[in-house]
Scaffold this active site. Structure first.
Site, PDB file in Angstrom:
ATOM      1  N   LYS A  41       0.982  -0.784  -0.122  1.00 54.94           N
ATOM      2  CA  LYS A  41       0.118  -0.185   0.309  1.00 54.94           C
ATOM      3  C   LYS A  41       1.174   1.189   0.370  1.00 54.94           C
ATOM      4  O   LYS A  41       0.596   2.107  -0.365  1.00 54.94           O
ATOM      5  CB  LYS A  41      -1.127   0.176   1.109  1.00 54.94           C
ATOM      6  CG  LYS A  41      -1.735  -1.676   0.798  1.00 54.94           C
ATOM      7  CD  LYS A  41      -2.756  -0.726   2.545  1.00 54.94           C
ATOM      8  CE  LYS A  41      -2.759  -2.524   3.426  1.00 54.94           C
ATOM      9  NZ  LYS A  41      -3.344  -2.742   4.096  1.00 54.94           N
ATOM     10  N   GLY A  42       1.850   0.866   0.411  1.00 55.49           N
ATOM     11  CA  GLY A  42       2.900   2.022   0.582  1.00 55.49           C
ATOM     12  C   GLY A  42       2.889   2.919  -0.526  1.00 55.49           C
ATOM     13  O   GLY A  42       3.328   4.591  -0.073  1.00 55.49           O
ATOM     14  N   GLU A  97       8.015   2.534  -5.450  1.00 51.98           N
ATOM     15  CA  GLU A  97       8.304   1.922  -4.503  1.00 51.98           C
ATOM     16  C   GLU A  97       7.818   2.977  -2.830  1.00 51.98           C
ATOM     17  O   GLU A  97       8.543   4.415  -3.297  1.00 51.98           O
ATOM     18  CB  GLU A  97       9.113   1.302  -3.957  1.00 51.98           C
ATOM     19  CG  GLU A  97       9.282  -0.161  -3.726  1.00 51.98           C
ATOM     20  CD  GLU A  97       8.729  -0.573  -2.147  1.00 51.98           C
ATOM     21  OE1 GLU A  97       7.624   0.470  -1.418  1.00 51.98           O
ATOM     22  OE2 GLU A  97       8.826  -1.713  -1.827  1.00 51.98           O
ATOM     23  N   ASP A  98       7.782   3.113  -1.816  1.00 53.79           N
ATOM     24  CA  ASP A  98       7.517   4.366  -0.678  1.00 53.79           C
ATOM     25  C   ASP A  98       9.091   4.335  -0.253  1.00 53.79           C
ATOM     26  O   ASP A  98       9.573   5.032   0.224  1.00 53.79           O
ATOM     27  CB  ASP A  98       6.756   3.479   0.426  1.00 53.79           C
ATOM     28  CG  ASP A  98       6.664   1.828   0.707  1.00 53.79           C
ATOM     29  OD1 ASP A  98       7.597   1.610   0.427  1.00 53.79           O
ATOM     30  OD2 ASP A  98       5.301   1.966   1.854  1.00 53.79           O
ATOM     31  N   ASP A 101      14.529  -0.408   1.487  1.00 52.78           N
ATOM     32  CA  ASP A 101      15.906  -0.432   2.678  1.00 52.78           C
ATOM     33  C   ASP A 101      16.582  -1.627   3.028  1.00 52.78           C
ATOM     34  O   ASP A 101      17.558  -1.612   2.716  1.00 52.78           O
ATOM     35  CB  ASP A 101      13.917  -1.328   3.508  1.00 52.78           C
ATOM     36  CG  ASP A 101      14.457  -1.508   5.443  1.00 52.78           C
ATOM     37  OD1 ASP A 101      15.790  -0.962   6.227  1.00 52.78           O
ATOM     38  OD2 ASP A 101      14.274  -2.374   6.384  1.00 52.78           O
ATOM     39  N   LYS A 129      16.551   3.727   2.753  1.00 50.81           N
ATOM     40  CA  LYS A 129      18.011   3.882   3.337  1.00 50.81           C
ATOM     41  C   LYS A 129      19.587   2.921   3.392  1.00 50.81           C
ATOM     42  O   LYS A 129      19.354   1.610   3.438  1.00 50.81           O
ATOM     43  CB  LYS A 129      17.099   2.931   4.829  1.00 50.81           C
ATOM     44  CG  LYS A 129      15.830   3.894   5.644  1.00 50.81           C
ATOM     45  CD  LYS A 129      15.133   3.307   6.224  1.00 50.81           C
ATOM     46  CE  LYS A 129      14.026   3.442   6.945  1.00 50.81           C
ATOM     47  NZ  LYS A 129      13.844   2.049   7.860  1.00 50.81           N
ATOM     48  N   PHE A 150      13.332   4.223  11.946  1.00 52.79           N
ATOM     49  CA  PHE A 150      12.340   3.930  10.961  1.00 52.79           C
ATOM     50  C   PHE A 150      10.907   5.280  11.064  1.00 52.79           C
ATOM     51  O   PHE A 150      11.035   6.072  11.905  1.00 52.79           O
ATOM     52  CB  PHE A 150      11.332   2.869  11.756  1.00 52.79           C
ATOM     53  CG  PHE A 150      10.201   2.516  11.407  1.00 52.79           C
ATOM     54  CD1 PHE A 150       9.909   1.005  10.789  1.00 52.79           C
ATOM     55  CD2 PHE A 150       8.906   2.954  11.540  1.00 52.79           C
ATOM     56  CE1 PHE A 150       9.349   0.543  10.281  1.00 52.79           C
ATOM     57  CE2 PHE A 150       7.893   1.678  10.825  1.00 52.79           C
ATOM     58  CZ  PHE A 150       8.109   0.712  10.652  1.00 52.79           C
ATOM     59  N   ASP A 157       3.810   3.090   7.171  1.00 52.43           N
ATOM     60  CA  ASP A 157       3.016   2.665   8.131  1.00 52.43           C
ATOM     61  C   ASP A 157       3.529   2.154   9.883  1.00 52.43           C
ATOM     62  O   ASP A 157       5.023   1.930   9.456  1.00 52.43           O
ATOM     63  CB  ASP A 157       1.858   2.068   7.985  1.00 52.43           C
ATOM     64  CG  ASP A 157       2.151   0.227   7.718  1.00 52.43           C
ATOM     65  OD1 ASP A 157       3.295   0.260   6.778  1.00 52.43           O
ATOM     66  OD2 ASP A 157       1.955  -0.150   8.760  1.00 52.43           O
ATOM     67  N   ARG A 163      -0.374   6.272   7.511  1.00 53.63           N
ATOM     68  CA  ARG A 163       0.297   6.255   5.951  1.00 53.63           C
ATOM     69  C   ARG A 163      -0.371   8.087   5.596  1.00 53.63           C
ATOM     70  O   ARG A 163       0.230   8.074   4.700  1.00 53.63           O
ATOM     71  CB  ARG A 163      -0.700   4.966   5.176  1.00 53.63           C
ATOM     72  CG  ARG A 163      -0.394   3.777   5.554  1.00 53.63           C
ATOM     73  CD  ARG A 163      -0.957   3.288   5.072  1.00 53.63           C
ATOM     74  NE  ARG A 163      -0.638   1.199   4.870  1.00 53.63           N
ATOM     75  CZ  ARG A 163       0.702   0.668   5.088  1.00 53.63           C
ATOM     76  NH1 ARG A 163       2.008   1.718   4.363  1.00 53.63           N
ATOM     77  NH2 ARG A 163       0.398  -0.926   5.008  1.00 53.63           N
TER      78      ARG A 163
HETATM   79  P1  IMP Z   1      13.139  -4.646   2.367  1.00 51.58           P
HETATM   80  O1  IMP Z   1      12.479  -5.587   1.592  1.00 51.58           O
HETATM   81  O2  IMP Z   1      13.537  -4.273   3.561  1.00 51.58           O
HETATM   82  O3  IMP Z   1      14.068  -3.850   1.411  1.00 51.58           O
HETATM   83  O4  IMP Z   1      10.621  -3.756   2.193  1.00 51.58           O
HETATM   84  C1  IMP Z   1      10.785  -2.458   2.028  1.00 51.58           C
HETATM   85  C2  IMP Z   1       9.736  -2.250   2.917  1.00 51.58           C
HETATM   86  O5  IMP Z   1       9.885  -2.590   4.173  1.00 51.58           O
HETATM   87  C3  IMP Z   1       8.927  -1.180   2.612  1.00 51.58           C
HETATM   88  O6  IMP Z   1       7.876  -1.328   1.783  1.00 51.58           O
HETATM   89  C4  IMP Z   1       8.230  -1.144   3.597  1.00 51.58           C
HETATM   90  O7  IMP Z   1       6.902  -1.625   3.451  1.00 51.58           O
HETATM   91  C5  IMP Z   1       8.928  -2.124   5.436  1.00 51.58           C
HETATM   92  N1  IMP Z   1       9.988  -0.246   5.188  1.00 51.58           N
HETATM   93  C6  IMP Z   1      11.260  -0.626   5.948  1.00 51.58           C
HETATM   94  N2  IMP Z   1      11.274   0.682   6.305  1.00 51.58           N
HETATM   95  C7  IMP Z   1      10.677   1.311   6.935  1.00 51.58           C
HETATM   96  C8  IMP Z   1      10.218   2.491   7.640  1.00 51.58           C
HETATM   97  O8  IMP Z   1      10.781   3.655   8.047  1.00 51.58           O
HETATM   98  N3  IMP Z   1       8.632   2.981   7.661  1.00 51.58           N
HETATM   99  C9  IMP Z   1       8.110   2.160   7.068  1.00 51.58           C
HETATM  100  N4  IMP Z   1       8.054   0.753   6.386  1.00 51.58           N
HETATM  101  C10 IMP Z   1       9.630   0.499   6.653  1.00 51.58           C
HETATM  102 MG    MG Z   2       6.305  -1.173   0.797  1.00 53.15          MG
END
Ligand code: IMP
Ligand code: MG
Length: 174
Positions: A41-42, A97-98, A101, A129, A150, A157, A163
């Site tokens: 949803k992000g 993407e939002d 990470d 990040k 975070f 969220d 959100r």
């Molecule tokens: P990745 O697979 O570790 O890159 O995960 C990315 C997903 O983790 C994002 O699409 C978010 O849904 C969630 N996420 C990672 N960091 C944050 C944050 O700081 N705030 C909220 N959601 C996060």
């Molecule tokens: Mg996401």
């Protein structure tokens, strides 16, 4: 425990940056149609604002992926909860993407969607990040690079809340 949100980027700062990325994409895709794929949803808040700032023709599709594991850490195992409606064959795709990470979700999605035969595939994220990366994901258009905190708002969220904030902030407890 009381919760408050410390502002990291104001609504004005986010709007300005999205406008800049929209202008850059419009230049880079001159003469083409951009097919934006929103990762729900992000990514939805960022995608709608970005789409409004792109001046070349835009088509949209949505998908939803969830990573198994705790809500604040991604496990690397990605489940497709909702797949795209349209094929990607010969399209110029940008995944929206939002936040990136660890990069696990995106590296999985890029591989999976890349196998569907798009003409090109790029990635934009509102937030990145880089310190947290465990996989090699190349982001083509980044809104803001942020430290390992975070964040919430603008689609992001904390336990499904926040959100809808029109800015990006960090949840603090006291
Ligand atoms: P990745 O697979 O570790 O890159 O995960 C990315 C997903 O983790 C994002 O699409 C978010 O849904 C969630 N996420 C990672 N960091 C944050 C944050 O700081 N705030 C909220 N959601 C996060
Ligand atoms: Mg996401």
């Amino acid at each position: 425990m009381a919760e408050r949100v410390r502002v990291m980027f104001t609504e004005e700062e986010v709007d300005k940056r999205i406008r800049e990325i929209g202008e850059q994409i419009s230049r880079d895709y001159a003469g083409k149609t951009v097919h934006l794929i929103c990762v729900l949803k992000g990514g939805s808040f960022y995608m709608t604002e970005l789409a409004k700032r792109i001046t070349v023709p835009v088509t949209l599709d949505f998908m939803s992926a969830s990573s198994y594991g705790s809500s604040t850490k991604s496990s690397g195992v990605v489940k497709i909860v909702k797949d795209l409606d349209e094929p990607l064959k010969d399209k110029d795709v940008i995944i929206v993407e939002d936040i990136v990470d660890s990069g696990r979700t995106l590296s999985y999605l890029i591989k999976m969607l890349g196998d569907r035969g798009p003409k090109s595939i790029k990635l934009t994220t509102l937030l990145d990040k880089p310190d947290r990366r465990v996989t090699d994901v190349k982001v083509d258009y980044t809104g803001f690079e942020i430290p390992d905190e975070f964040v919430v708002g603008y689609g992001l969220d904390y336990d499904q809340r926040y959100r809808n904030l029109p800015y990006i902030g960090v949840v603090e407890f006291d």
